[in-house]
Design an enzyme around this catalytic site. Structure first.
Site, PDB file in Angstrom:
ATOM      1  N   SER A 147       0.856  -1.189   0.000  1.00  0.00           N
ATOM      2  CA  SER A 147       0.000   0.000   0.000  1.00  0.00           C
ATOM      3  C   SER A 147       0.892   1.239   0.000  1.00  0.00           C
ATOM      4  CB  SER A 147      -0.868   0.017   1.262  1.00  0.00           C
ATOM      5  OG  SER A 147      -1.531   1.266   1.397  1.00  0.00           O
ATOM      6  N   TYR A 160      -1.555  -0.963  10.391  1.00  0.00           N
ATOM      7  CA  TYR A 160      -1.719  -1.254   8.955  1.00  0.00           C
ATOM      8  C   TYR A 160      -0.505  -0.760   8.170  1.00  0.00           C
ATOM      9  CZ  TYR A 160      -3.855  -1.127   4.271  1.00  0.00           C
ATOM     10  OH  TYR A 160      -4.126  -1.292   2.936  1.00  0.00           O
TER      11      TYR A 160
HETATM   12  N1  LIG Z   1      -8.807  -0.223  -1.444  1.00  0.00           N
HETATM   13  C1  LIG Z   1      -7.755   0.521  -1.226  1.00  0.00           C
HETATM   14  O1  LIG Z   1      -7.814   1.765  -1.369  1.00  0.00           O
HETATM   15  C2  LIG Z   1      -6.435  -0.111  -0.826  1.00  0.00           C
HETATM   16  C3  LIG Z   1      -5.300   0.705  -0.805  1.00  0.00           C
HETATM   17  C4  LIG Z   1      -4.075   0.138  -0.500  1.00  0.00           C
HETATM   18  C5  LIG Z   1      -3.983  -1.223  -0.232  1.00  0.00           C
HETATM   19  N2  LIG Z   1      -5.113  -2.010  -0.241  1.00  0.00           N
HETATM   20  C6  LIG Z   1      -4.928  -3.440   0.000  1.00  0.00           C
HETATM   21  O2  LIG Z   1      -5.488  -4.144  -1.096  1.00  0.00           O
HETATM   22  C7  LIG Z   1      -5.818  -5.482  -0.690  1.00  0.00           C
HETATM   23  C8  LIG Z   1      -7.212  -5.816  -1.172  1.00  0.00           C
HETATM   24  O3  LIG Z   1      -8.123  -4.925  -0.560  1.00  0.00           O
HETATM   25  P1  LIG Z   1      -9.491  -4.435  -1.228  1.00  0.00           P
HETATM   26  O4  LIG Z   1      -9.483  -2.966  -1.173  1.00  0.00           O
HETATM   27  O5  LIG Z   1      -9.703  -5.131  -2.514  1.00  0.00           O
HETATM   28  O6  LIG Z   1     -10.505  -4.920  -0.084  1.00  0.00           O
HETATM   29  P2  LIG Z   1     -11.809  -5.844  -0.076  1.00  0.00           P
HETATM   30  O7  LIG Z   1     -12.297  -5.805   1.329  1.00  0.00           O
HETATM   31  O8  LIG Z   1     -12.739  -5.460  -1.170  1.00  0.00           O
HETATM   32  O9  LIG Z   1     -11.226  -7.302  -0.394  1.00  0.00           O
HETATM   33  C9  LIG Z   1     -10.376  -7.942   0.513  1.00  0.00           C
HETATM   34  C10 LIG Z   1     -10.681  -9.425   0.520  1.00  0.00           C
HETATM   35  O10 LIG Z   1      -9.750 -10.048   1.436  1.00  0.00           O
HETATM   36  C11 LIG Z   1     -10.446 -11.027   2.181  1.00  0.00           C
HETATM   37  N3  LIG Z   1      -9.747 -11.301   3.436  1.00  0.00           N
HETATM   38  C12 LIG Z   1      -9.618 -10.494   4.507  1.00  0.00           C
HETATM   39  N4  LIG Z   1      -8.940 -11.127   5.483  1.00  0.00           N
HETATM   40  C13 LIG Z   1      -8.629 -12.353   5.008  1.00  0.00           C
HETATM   41  C14 LIG Z   1      -7.926 -13.456   5.532  1.00  0.00           C
HETATM   42  N5  LIG Z   1      -7.437 -13.465   6.782  1.00  0.00           N
HETATM   43  N6  LIG Z   1      -7.761 -14.553   4.756  1.00  0.00           N
HETATM   44  C15 LIG Z   1      -8.268 -14.573   3.495  1.00  0.00           C
HETATM   45  N7  LIG Z   1      -8.968 -13.576   2.957  1.00  0.00           N
HETATM   46  C16 LIG Z   1      -9.148 -12.471   3.709  1.00  0.00           C
HETATM   47  C17 LIG Z   1     -11.833 -10.433   2.382  1.00  0.00           C
HETATM   48  O11 LIG Z   1     -12.784 -11.427   2.718  1.00  0.00           O
HETATM   49  C18 LIG Z   1     -12.092  -9.757   1.034  1.00  0.00           C
HETATM   50  O12 LIG Z   1     -12.725 -10.651   0.139  1.00  0.00           O
HETATM   51  C19 LIG Z   1      -5.619  -5.502   0.829  1.00  0.00           C
HETATM   52  O13 LIG Z   1      -4.377  -6.083   1.134  1.00  0.00           O
HETATM   53  C20 LIG Z   1      -5.628  -4.030   1.199  1.00  0.00           C
HETATM   54  O14 LIG Z   1      -4.927  -3.793   2.385  1.00  0.00           O
HETATM   55  C21 LIG Z   1      -6.332  -1.472  -0.530  1.00  0.00           C
END
Ligand SMILES: NC(=O)c1ccc[n+]([C@@H]2O[C@H](COP(=O)([O-])OP(=O)(O)OC[C@H]3O[C@@H](n4cnc5c(N)ncnc54)[C@H](O)[C@@H]3O)[C@@H](O)[C@H]2O)c1
Length: 288
Positions: A147, A160
């Site tokens: 991130s 985080y």
């Molecule tokens: N959305 C953003 O702006 C953003 C920015 C930077 C980083 N991220 C990172 O991107 C990645 C994906 O996030 P997203 O935004 O698509 O979120 P999201 O919540 O839409 O999807 C995340 C998925 O991860 C699954 N998950 C959570 N904990 C888990 C575990 N212990 N084991 C298996 N699955 C698990 C959830 O059930 C969900 O389906 C994450 O690592 C998040 O930290 C997101």
């Protein structure tokens, strides 16, 4: 065979994607399948994961997986080899927001769970995927979701952000270790991506923030991360390893945002010229 909507960039390849029931993981699973890959969706959320796999058809399988549990991650990798015969791509992407609140108040359990999902999860995915990739002897691509929060302050809570910084470093160290096996390891550092995790249902608020802070006038979508993951997964990035690539609409490029705020730089977009600093030479300037 691909479903015809892509260019077959991942024809014959097999991927495990954690957190692929939602957000950018789901968008990547859809893109990979469209490009001819077979995909294992490994997610904590069984209902959403099953629905995602069903929608993708025979090129996808679902396994309920907590990425912080070693047996679950090993089983997800084993499903790829059992169902599809091999593994080429591991996308360690699952994540949660984790512990929040003042550093003086955060519970140790919450801190530890944050690191278990975000860092141990990437470690376990890398460990079990690398075993298979090394045995296959044909290289491979491991992609981690870090991130922009892992590259500095101000983009997420402490636990985080620290965990994502650990993912950035784990990416570089494992890239070095696995390079002799032609296994590439890279990270994607998303900026503001419109997924349920980011906006928590309040899309208007998120859009207002983006229009103020993000230089590129575009909403970051899961598909933008899927595009970066596709490039890192495929042969076009064959010489790229150990990198953490921001996919953030130039959020980080905007930096400290000091320039243009001091009185003597405020007109910078309306003037052109040359400043000689404290040399005693007069500045040359022309209004545009
Ligand atoms: N959305 C953003 O702006 C953003 C920015 C930077 C980083 N991220 C990172 O991107 C990645 C994906 O996030 P997203 O935004 O698509 O979120 P999201 O919540 O839409 O999807 C995340 C998925 O991860 C699954 N998950 C959570 N904990 C888990 C575990 N212990 N084991 C298996 N699955 C698990 C959830 O059930 C969900 O389906 C994450 O690592 C998040 O930290 C997101």
């Amino acid at each position: 065979m691909s479903d015809g909507s892509g260019n077959g960039q991942l024809e014959g390849k097999v991927a495990v994607i954690t957190g692929a029931a939602s957000g950018m993981g789901l968008a990547t699973a859809e893109r990979f399948v469209a490009e001819g890959a077979k995909v294992v969706i490994a997610d904590f959320n069984a209902d959403a994961g099953r629905a995602a796999a069903e929608a993708l058809g025979p090129a996808a399988r679902f396994t309920r997986c907590d990425v912080s549990v070693e047996d679950d991650v090993a089983a997800a990798v084993a499903l790829a080899t059992d169902a599809f015969g091999r593994l080429d791509i591991m996308f360690n992407n699952a994540g949660i927001g984790g512990a929040f609140g003042p550093i003086t108040e955060i519970e140790v359990d919450h801190w530890d769970t944050t690191f278990a999902v975000l860092v141990r999860g990437v470690f376990l995915g890398t460990k079990h995927a690398a075993r298979v990739l090394i045995d296959q002897g044909e290289g491979g691509s491991i992609i981690n979701t870090a991130s922009v929060a892992g590259l500095g302050g101000g983009a997420g809570p402490q636990a985080y952000s620290a965990a994502k910084a650990a993912v950035v470093n784990l990416t570089t160290t494992t890239a070095l270790e696995l390079a002799p096996h032609s296994i590439r390891v890279n990270a994607i550092c998303p900026g503001v991506i419109f997924t349920p995790l980011m906006h928590g249902g309040d899309v208007d608020d998120a859009e207002a923030m983006v229009s103020e802070l993000q230089p590129l006038p575009k909403r970051g979508e899961g598909a933008d991360i899927a595009g970066a993951a596709l490039w890192l997964a495929g042969d076009d990035s064959a010489f790229v390893s150990g990198q953490s690539i921001a996919v953030d609409g130039a959020l980080l490029a905007a930096g400290p945002r000091i320039f243009g705020r001091l009185k003597n730089t405020r007109n910078v977009h309306r003037m052109v010229g040359m400043a000689h600093g404290t040399t005693g030479q007069a500045p040359v300037a022309r209004r545009l």
